[in-house]
Write an enzyme that holds these catalytic residues in place. Sequence first.
Site, PDB file in Angstrom:
ATOM      1  CB  ALA A 248      -0.779  -0.453   0.696  1.00  0.00           C
ATOM      2  CB  ALA A 249       3.797   1.827   1.785  1.00  0.00           C
ATOM      3  N   PRO A 250       3.687   4.433  -0.703  1.00  0.00           N
ATOM      4  CG  PRO A 250       3.220   6.826  -2.445  1.00  0.00           C
ATOM      5  CD  PRO A 250       4.159   5.068  -2.211  1.00  0.00           C
ATOM      6  N   GLY A 252      -1.691   6.094  -1.979  1.00  0.00           N
ATOM      7  CA  GLY A 252      -2.289   7.186  -2.683  1.00  0.00           C
ATOM      8  C   GLY A 252      -3.449   6.919  -2.605  1.00  0.00           C
ATOM      9  CG  ASP A 268       4.186  -1.316   1.658  1.00  0.00           C
ATOM     10  OD1 ASP A 268       3.857  -1.224   0.335  1.00  0.00           O
ATOM     11  OD2 ASP A 268       6.163  -1.570   2.014  1.00  0.00           O
ATOM     12  CG  ASP A 310      -0.164  -0.506  -7.726  1.00  0.00           C
ATOM     13  OD1 ASP A 310      -0.004  -1.464  -7.996  1.00  0.00           O
ATOM     14  OD2 ASP A 310      -0.291   0.403  -7.536  1.00  0.00           O
ATOM     15  CB  CYS A 363       2.672   1.331 -12.647  1.00  0.00           C
ATOM     16  SG  CYS A 363       3.878   1.239 -11.234  1.00  0.00           S
TER      17      CYS A 363
END
Length: 429
Positions: A248-250, A252, A268, A310, A363
Site C-alpha cells: 500500500a505505501a506510500p 495514494g 506493506d 498494486d 504501473c
Amino acid sequence: MTTKPEPVKQDDAAGVATRRATMRLLDAVLRQGLPLEAAMPGATAELDRADDRAFARAIAAEVLRRLPDLDALIDTATTKRLPGDSKARFALRIALAQALALGTPHHATIATVLPLMDGGPRRLVHGVFGTIIRGEAKLPEPPGLPKAISKRWRKAWGAGAADAARHAIAAPPPIDLTLRDPAMTMQWVERLGGMSLAPGHVRLARGGAVSELPGFADGEWWVQDIAASLPARVLGKGEGRAVLDLCAAPGGKTMQLAAAGWAVTATDLSEPRLERLRENLARTKLSADVRQADVMAEEPEPRFDAVLLDAPCSATGIFRRHPDVIHRVTDRAIAALAEQQAAMLRRAAGWVKPGGVLVYAVCSLEPAEGEGVADGFATERDFIRDPILAEELPDGIIPGAAGRVRVLPGALGEAGGADGFFVARFRRA
C-alpha cells in the site's frame, strides 16, 4: 575507465559540486542499476542546499531522457568510441544535456564539467564539447528511446504507442491531484487554476513547490497520477465494507479507499514506506489500519469484501517522471517480476470473501506483468472476470474487449498524458 564517485572538494568553483553529485547519480543508475530516487540521498549528501540537490536531479533526469541521442552526438565527434562507462562520456553527457536541452550557457557548462575530470582527459572532453557546439548540433525532438525498449514496446503495442512514448518522455508530465472530497472538484479546479479529467481529480501545470499550494497542509488532496488512481476507482464506494490494500505505501490508493468510505487495512513490507503512509493519512485526516506485513509470509483468511494488489513491478509505465527505469529494466528482470506477481495474486485471492472483489494492477508497460499475469489467474476455479465498465473510468480511458484497462503512451495525450498502467478485476464465485 569506469566512473567512480568523488567527494565534493572544498575549492570547487560554484556549481561544480552540483555536477559532481549529478555524475554520482548517473553512475548509480547506469552502472550500478539503482533507481534514481534511491540514489539521491547518497549521491547528493554533500550538497547543503535543497535547490542544488534538485538541480542535480534535474540534470541527471535530462541526461536519462535523452541518453541515446546524447551518446549518438558524442560518437560523431570522436575518432575512437568512448567506452559507455568512461568518465569522459559521463562528463560529456552532463555538459551536452545542459547546453542543448536545459539552456545553460556554454561557458558555464564547460567550466563546471571540466573539474569532474581530475586525473582524466580534460582536453578530450573540452575538444569534443567544442566540436559539437561549434557544429550547432541539436538534439532530436522527440527524443529517441533505448533500442531494447523501442523494440519491445513496438512489438507489444505497435509503432504508434512507441512513438507516443518518445513524445511523452520529452518533458516531465503535469501534476495530478486526487481530492479527498470529489464533490469539491470544480471548486479546487478554480482555486488551483487547473483542469479536471474526472470527479475527484485536478491536473496542474508543472512548476513550483507542491507543498506550498492551497489545500496541501490541510490534507484536501494528494499527488497521484490519474492512471494510478484507477485501481481504487474501480472498487467504487465502500459503504463501510472491508478492503485490504496490499503493497500500500506510500498510500495514494489507501487514502482513496478511505475517502470513498471503505474500512481499510493497509499493509506493506517496508516500514519506512509505511511511515510515509501514516504521515499522509495524518495530513489528510483519513484513517486506516496500517500494518507491516509480507504478502507471501502471511496466511490468507477470506475476510475482506475487496482486496487491491498494486504489485511491485518494473515500473516502466512511469518513465515520464522516472526516465531511469527504461535504462535499468531487463527482459530477465521482467520475467522474474511476472513470476513473483503471479504468486502474489494467488496469495491475495485467499483474503477475498465469497462474492468479494479482487483488483490486480501494475504501473508497467510490459504485457508479461499485466495481461500475462491476469490471463494466468483467470484459470483459477473460484474466480471469474469482472469486466470494468467505461462509466467507471475517466473520459478518454477505455476498457479493452476483456473488460480490463491498459493505459498506453498517448492516452489522454491532448490533456497532458498519463502513466502506463494495467488493471484487471475479478470476483470470487
